[in-house]
Scaffold this motif. Sequence first.
Motif, PDB file in Angstrom:
ATOM      1  N   GLN A 160      -0.957  -6.329  -7.201  1.00 13.54           N
ATOM      2  CA  GLN A 160      -1.278  -4.899  -7.169  1.00 13.54           C
ATOM      3  C   GLN A 160      -2.782  -4.688  -7.350  1.00 13.54           C
ATOM      4  O   GLN A 160      -3.407  -3.884  -6.641  1.00 13.54           O
ATOM      5  CB  GLN A 160      -0.505  -4.167  -8.272  1.00 13.54           C
ATOM      6  CG  GLN A 160       1.008  -4.250  -8.157  1.00 13.54           C
ATOM      7  CD  GLN A 160       1.599  -3.243  -7.184  1.00 13.54           C
ATOM      8  OE1 GLN A 160       0.878  -2.464  -6.578  1.00 13.54           O
ATOM      9  NE2 GLN A 160       2.918  -3.252  -7.032  1.00 13.54           N
ATOM     10  N   ILE A 163      -4.703  -5.988  -4.192  1.00 11.93           N
ATOM     11  CA  ILE A 163      -4.546  -5.078  -3.061  1.00 11.93           C
ATOM     12  C   ILE A 163      -5.448  -3.857  -3.231  1.00 11.93           C
ATOM     13  O   ILE A 163      -6.098  -3.411  -2.275  1.00 11.93           O
ATOM     14  CB  ILE A 163      -3.072  -4.669  -2.892  1.00 11.93           C
ATOM     15  CG1 ILE A 163      -2.283  -5.847  -2.309  1.00 11.93           C
ATOM     16  CG2 ILE A 163      -2.936  -3.437  -1.996  1.00 11.93           C
ATOM     17  CD1 ILE A 163      -0.793  -5.602  -2.155  1.00 11.93           C
ATOM     18  N   ARG A 174      -2.702   1.270   8.356  1.00 10.78           N
ATOM     19  CA  ARG A 174      -1.408   1.491   7.712  1.00 10.78           C
ATOM     20  C   ARG A 174      -0.327   1.638   8.787  1.00 10.78           C
ATOM     21  O   ARG A 174      -0.448   2.454   9.701  1.00 10.78           O
ATOM     22  CB  ARG A 174      -1.456   2.758   6.860  1.00 10.78           C
ATOM     23  CG  ARG A 174      -0.196   2.965   6.002  1.00 10.78           C
ATOM     24  CD  ARG A 174      -0.140   4.383   5.453  1.00 10.78           C
ATOM     25  NE  ARG A 174      -1.256   4.662   4.587  1.00 10.78           N
ATOM     26  CZ  ARG A 174      -1.233   4.567   3.254  1.00 10.78           C
ATOM     27  NH1 ARG A 174      -0.125   4.183   2.670  1.00 10.78           N
ATOM     28  NH2 ARG A 174      -2.313   4.865   2.550  1.00 10.78           N
ATOM     29  N   ASN A 186       5.738   3.191   3.154  1.00 13.98           N
ATOM     30  CA  ASN A 186       4.463   3.535   3.813  1.00 13.98           C
ATOM     31  C   ASN A 186       3.285   2.760   3.249  1.00 13.98           C
ATOM     32  O   ASN A 186       2.164   3.227   3.262  1.00 13.98           O
ATOM     33  CB  ASN A 186       4.200   5.037   3.690  1.00 13.98           C
ATOM     34  CG  ASN A 186       4.061   5.480   2.239  1.00 13.98           C
ATOM     35  OD1 ASN A 186       4.249   4.685   1.320  1.00 13.98           O
ATOM     36  ND2 ASN A 186       3.727   6.734   2.034  1.00 13.98           N
ATOM     37  N   GLN A 187       3.575   1.530   2.734  1.00 16.95           N
ATOM     38  CA  GLN A 187       2.506   0.730   2.137  1.00 16.95           C
ATOM     39  C   GLN A 187       2.351  -0.626   2.807  1.00 16.95           C
ATOM     40  O   GLN A 187       2.074  -1.630   2.147  1.00 16.95           O
ATOM     41  CB  GLN A 187       2.767   0.529   0.641  1.00 16.95           C
ATOM     42  CG  GLN A 187       2.754   1.794  -0.177  1.00 16.95           C
ATOM     43  CD  GLN A 187       2.813   1.459  -1.657  1.00 16.95           C
ATOM     44  OE1 GLN A 187       1.805   1.167  -2.313  1.00 16.95           O
ATOM     45  NE2 GLN A 187       4.018   1.476  -2.198  1.00 16.95           N
ATOM     46  N   VAL A 188       2.525  -0.665   4.128  1.00 21.73           N
ATOM     47  CA  VAL A 188       2.270  -1.893   4.884  1.00 21.73           C
ATOM     48  C   VAL A 188       0.919  -1.724   5.577  1.00 21.73           C
ATOM     49  O   VAL A 188       0.721  -0.808   6.365  1.00 21.73           O
ATOM     50  CB  VAL A 188       3.370  -2.161   5.923  1.00 21.73           C
ATOM     51  CG1 VAL A 188       3.021  -3.384   6.761  1.00 21.73           C
ATOM     52  CG2 VAL A 188       4.716  -2.365   5.223  1.00 21.73           C
ATOM     53  N   SER A 204       8.018  -2.367   2.162  1.00 25.90           N
ATOM     54  CA  SER A 204       7.035  -2.032   1.125  1.00 25.90           C
ATOM     55  C   SER A 204       7.588  -1.052   0.102  1.00 25.90           C
ATOM     56  O   SER A 204       6.845  -0.569  -0.756  1.00 25.90           O
ATOM     57  CB  SER A 204       5.768  -1.448   1.764  1.00 25.90           C
ATOM     58  OG  SER A 204       6.028  -0.182   2.355  1.00 25.90           O
ATOM     59  N   PRO A 208       3.564  -2.913  -2.169  1.00 31.26           N
ATOM     60  CA  PRO A 208       2.726  -2.934  -0.977  1.00 31.26           C
ATOM     61  C   PRO A 208       2.657  -4.307  -0.321  1.00 31.26           C
ATOM     62  O   PRO A 208       2.800  -5.339  -0.990  1.00 31.26           O
ATOM     63  CB  PRO A 208       1.354  -2.496  -1.497  1.00 31.26           C
ATOM     64  CG  PRO A 208       1.382  -2.806  -2.959  1.00 31.26           C
ATOM     65  CD  PRO A 208       2.797  -2.631  -3.400  1.00 31.26           C
ATOM     66  N   ILE A 210       0.146  -6.473   2.403  1.00 36.21           N
ATOM     67  CA  ILE A 210      -1.075  -6.579   3.198  1.00 36.21           C
ATOM     68  C   ILE A 210      -1.002  -7.841   4.050  1.00 36.21           C
ATOM     69  O   ILE A 210      -0.693  -8.922   3.544  1.00 36.21           O
ATOM     70  CB  ILE A 210      -2.324  -6.612   2.309  1.00 36.21           C
ATOM     71  CG1 ILE A 210      -2.741  -5.195   1.920  1.00 36.21           C
ATOM     72  CG2 ILE A 210      -3.486  -7.299   3.002  1.00 36.21           C
ATOM     73  CD1 ILE A 210      -4.067  -5.100   1.227  1.00 36.21           C
ATOM     74  N   GLY A 225       7.808  -6.669  -0.450  1.00 35.99           N
ATOM     75  CA  GLY A 225       6.591  -6.620  -1.257  1.00 35.99           C
ATOM     76  C   GLY A 225       6.881  -6.626  -2.745  1.00 35.99           C
ATOM     77  O   GLY A 225       8.038  -6.539  -3.165  1.00 35.99           O
ATOM     78  N   PRO A 226       5.846  -6.772  -3.560  1.00 31.94           N
ATOM     79  CA  PRO A 226       4.444  -6.825  -3.144  1.00 31.94           C
ATOM     80  C   PRO A 226       4.076  -8.201  -2.589  1.00 31.94           C
ATOM     81  O   PRO A 226       4.558  -9.212  -3.082  1.00 31.94           O
ATOM     82  CB  PRO A 226       3.688  -6.527  -4.439  1.00 31.94           C
ATOM     83  CG  PRO A 226       4.598  -7.026  -5.529  1.00 31.94           C
ATOM     84  CD  PRO A 226       5.983  -6.769  -5.039  1.00 31.94           C
TER      85      PRO A 226
END
Length: 412
Positions: A160, A163, A174, A186-188, A204, A208, A210, A225-226
Amino acid sequence: MKDDFEILLVEDDLADSLYPLNTLRHTGFLRTAFLTIKERWEIISGKKVLLDNSRRNALPHEKQKIDEKSLQMHSKNFIVINSRVIPSPSLLGCLNSAGNTSFVSKKGEWIAASINVEPEKSVSELLGVIRELPEKTLEIEVEMVRYPWDFIRRLEMSIQEDIALLLVDREFTRMEEGGAPLVKGNQVFVDRNVFIDETAILNSKTGPVIIMEGTEIMENVCIRGPAIIGPEAVLRVGTVIYGPFACGRHVKVGGEINSSMFYDYSNKVHEGFLGHSIICSWCNLGAGTTVSNLKNTYGSIRAFSKTHNSLIDTGMQFLGCIIGDGTRTGIGTLLTSGSIVGSLCCLWGGDFFPKHIPPLTWGTPSHQQPYNIEDALVHLSRMMRRRNIELSEEESKRIRDALNSIKFRSRI
């Protein structure tokens, strides 16, 4: 905050307790998740961070040379930090506002020093001055790593934090929820030149995700995730990743992975479970290599500590393996919960190995012998050459020196 300061990371007497992660690298190059401790300080401070001793930085992709005669710094304001400290903006602010003070934690461990001296001091001169400074207990809480499994213990938090730093430091796109590939939440965030097959699932909602530049995610990969997927990584067909998960550059993975970290250039491309583990650079886990991360009794797991030269209680119910740089396992290799494996080992066989496997070990669970270091270096160089990296004689010498300096009183 003052701008005219320089940061130097130094290793204290307890750095050996992080074995085998820092056998072939300075503690400042240890990864919190994706970012190293050094990289974190650089993003937080906006400055280049130096290391006190580069002799163990033996791997070609992890080098920083420091002139012992002069740090070649231009400022007279130095912040010298214990490399086991987890970087934080609040700590940097406290150190930058102080002067000529050495700080210890509330438990008495040395944290850092803020010092004003003449520029162009050598490292040894600078550290000598620090030993003469008055000590003060730091009022804010500071987190330090003591054992290698501490990185697994805080892996979700580290991801966390990493990121958050990466999103400030770089530009990512995003991905929208839904579609193909299937995106949940909505955290990709994806970097440039990323290939994701339309059958992949990126979730996600659990944290999240990444995906960094040049990565390939093949058919039917599932990531919860994460997670941080490093640059030029390859996730093979059907890979299942349960976060928290982080990998470095040029990593190739497959099978089922849970709560684990990979350093750069390591491979686990076949089936086999890996959980609550750390795999250092230039490792290759053969097909079917499987790691236990939970005792049948559900009790606390013991693991080898170099500073204690014995097994100690980790206080963790889930702990798999921690494998040093350049180690390889053959097909069907089995590692028990809390396994500590040194650097440059070659292991194979279908039974469980001992809890601690020293560096330069060659063999099976029932028969292990020393791995000739010259042979080990030849085999390592072959692996590196496949990635278009040459192992120089200077780097080979550093590896020899680092491994020859490790002594154990017994095998466990």
